[in-house]
Design an enzyme around this catalytic site. Sequence first.
Site, short mmCIF file in Angstrom:
data_model
loop_
_atom_site.label_atom_id
_atom_site.label_comp_id
_atom_site.label_asym_id
_atom_site.label_seq_id
_atom_site.Cartn_x
_atom_site.Cartn_y
_atom_site.Cartn_z
N ASP A 59 55.63 -54.44 63.54
CA ASP A 59 54.36 -55.05 63.94
C ASP A 59 54.57 -56.56 64.09
O ASP A 59 55.35 -57.16 63.35
CB ASP A 59 53.27 -54.84 62.87
CG ASP A 59 53.05 -53.37 62.56
OD1 ASP A 59 53.18 -52.56 63.50
OD2 ASP A 59 52.77 -53.04 61.40
N ASP A 65 48.96 -63.46 58.21
CA ASP A 65 49.80 -62.51 57.46
C ASP A 65 50.80 -63.28 56.63
O ASP A 65 50.99 -63.04 55.45
CB ASP A 65 50.66 -61.66 58.42
CG ASP A 65 49.95 -60.46 58.99
OD1 ASP A 65 49.17 -59.85 58.28
OD2 ASP A 65 50.21 -60.15 60.17
N GLU A 89 55.35 -57.13 54.12
CA GLU A 89 55.92 -58.01 55.14
C GLU A 89 57.42 -58.23 54.97
O GLU A 89 58.03 -58.90 55.79
CB GLU A 89 55.23 -59.37 55.10
CG GLU A 89 53.78 -59.34 55.57
CD GLU A 89 53.64 -58.86 57.01
OE1 GLU A 89 54.55 -59.08 57.82
OE2 GLU A 89 52.61 -58.24 57.30
N LEU A 112 48.06 -58.72 54.10
CA LEU A 112 46.91 -58.75 55.00
C LEU A 112 46.87 -57.46 55.81
O LEU A 112 47.72 -57.24 56.66
CB LEU A 112 47.00 -59.97 55.93
CG LEU A 112 45.66 -60.64 56.18
CD1 LEU A 112 44.96 -61.04 54.89
CD2 LEU A 112 45.85 -61.87 57.02
N ASP A 113 45.91 -56.65 55.46
CA ASP A 113 45.78 -55.35 56.11
C ASP A 113 44.74 -55.44 57.22
O ASP A 113 43.71 -56.09 57.04
CB ASP A 113 45.35 -54.33 55.05
CG ASP A 113 45.05 -53.01 55.67
OD1 ASP A 113 45.99 -52.36 56.15
OD2 ASP A 113 43.86 -52.61 55.71
N GLU A 274 49.97 -49.09 50.84
CA GLU A 274 48.59 -48.84 51.27
C GLU A 274 48.01 -47.59 50.62
O GLU A 274 46.96 -47.63 49.99
CB GLU A 274 48.55 -48.70 52.80
CG GLU A 274 49.00 -49.98 53.49
CD GLU A 274 49.08 -49.87 55.01
OE1 GLU A 274 48.49 -50.72 55.69
OE2 GLU A 274 49.75 -48.96 55.53
P1 FDP Z 1 47.08 -53.17 61.16
O1 FDP Z 1 48.26 -52.55 61.86
O2 FDP Z 1 46.16 -53.91 62.09
O3 FDP Z 1 47.46 -53.99 59.94
O4 FDP Z 1 48.31 -50.17 58.38
C1 FDP Z 1 47.86 -51.12 59.16
C2 FDP Z 1 46.60 -50.84 59.93
O5 FDP Z 1 46.19 -51.98 60.60
C3 FDP Z 1 45.42 -50.34 59.08
O6 FDP Z 1 44.73 -51.35 58.43
C4 FDP Z 1 44.55 -49.66 60.09
O7 FDP Z 1 43.64 -48.72 59.58
C5 FDP Z 1 45.57 -49.03 60.99
O8 FDP Z 1 46.76 -49.81 60.88
C6 FDP Z 1 45.10 -49.03 62.41
O9 FDP Z 1 45.99 -48.32 63.18
P2 FDP Z 1 45.63 -47.83 64.65
O10 FDP Z 1 45.58 -49.05 65.49
O11 FDP Z 1 46.75 -46.91 65.02
O12 FDP Z 1 44.33 -47.13 64.56
#
Ligand code: FDP
Length: 329
Positions: A59, A65, A89, A112-113, A274
Amino acid sequence: MTLERHISEGERIHPEATGEFSALLHGLSLAAKLVWREVTKAGLVNILGKTDRMNVSGDEVKKLDEFADETIFKAMDHVGHLCVMASEENEDLLQIPDHYPQGRYVLIYDPLDGSSNIDANITIGSIFSIYRRVSPGGKGTMEDVLQPGCKQVAAGYLLFGFSMMFVYCAGHGVHGFTLDPSVGEFLLSHESIRIPHRGSIYSVNEGNHARWQPAMQRYIHFIKQDDKATGRPYSLRYTGSLVADVHRTLLYGGIYCYPGDTKNPSGKLRLVYEDNPLAYIVENAGGAASDGGVRILDIQPETLHQHSPLFIGSPDEVKLVEEFLAGKR
Ligand code: FDP
């Protein structure tokens, strides 16, 4: 009731407590305020947007982040009660610098989620887990970090939304605190949170529908059928910030799903950073969390960044999706 007082009173339940564990939670609450201070400046100073790095999961790393990652590490590296940390990270373990004492606990965090929501001012959060070390002493090891979620001694999350919340569980209920900016303290706003037994809100990235296995498609089709007696159709709510979607599920009931699919057979979410902490919180509030067949907290992690499907929320809703996935319905 401030968070500080709540943590101290929680410590008194354990006469053998040394205060180390409380010190960790205090450190985290300071880190939370520091990250929040930066989050509230978003749009005003140059903290939106990307860095030129990709993280371990491929990502893009956003500036916030990176800021949250470093802030949490620096708020916690010197407290003397940790032997190792791990952050979503960073590919490897984060060792405590040599000039600080090594402690008995392990901290794992997702700084940062929901980062894809940052630039749009949509709720994001941070997630953390605390374990007791299992290695005998010195620097922490991979064995300390790769413990099944049932071994957590505390977990929680920070929610950066209209207000900032600190939700945690240290084995005695799930409690939510809201930051009162006028005094700079977290105040108890949600005492002993209990998740409703069932609920008719579902949260899933339905854009992945064509890649799901047929049992998952059948389940989603089922909950969208009209049947007043069973509260169907369910309503869809999906922000794309796991921590925000799970927080809503905790308060209103229902289910959050991130299943495996043909592109990502184990889903997208990370077990250690997570799924485990959120499963610990939701279970302690009376809910359930499963990978579709196995309780999340019973899974033995094999690697730091491993993925796992996640079905989390009201116990009756998790049971229902498990029945579909097992081909019983
Ligand atoms: P992000 O990549 O924006 O940090 O695990 C990360 C996460 O977000 C979750 O917070 C979120 O529910 C999920 O990924 C979203 O994934 P999609 O875009 O595939 O729905």
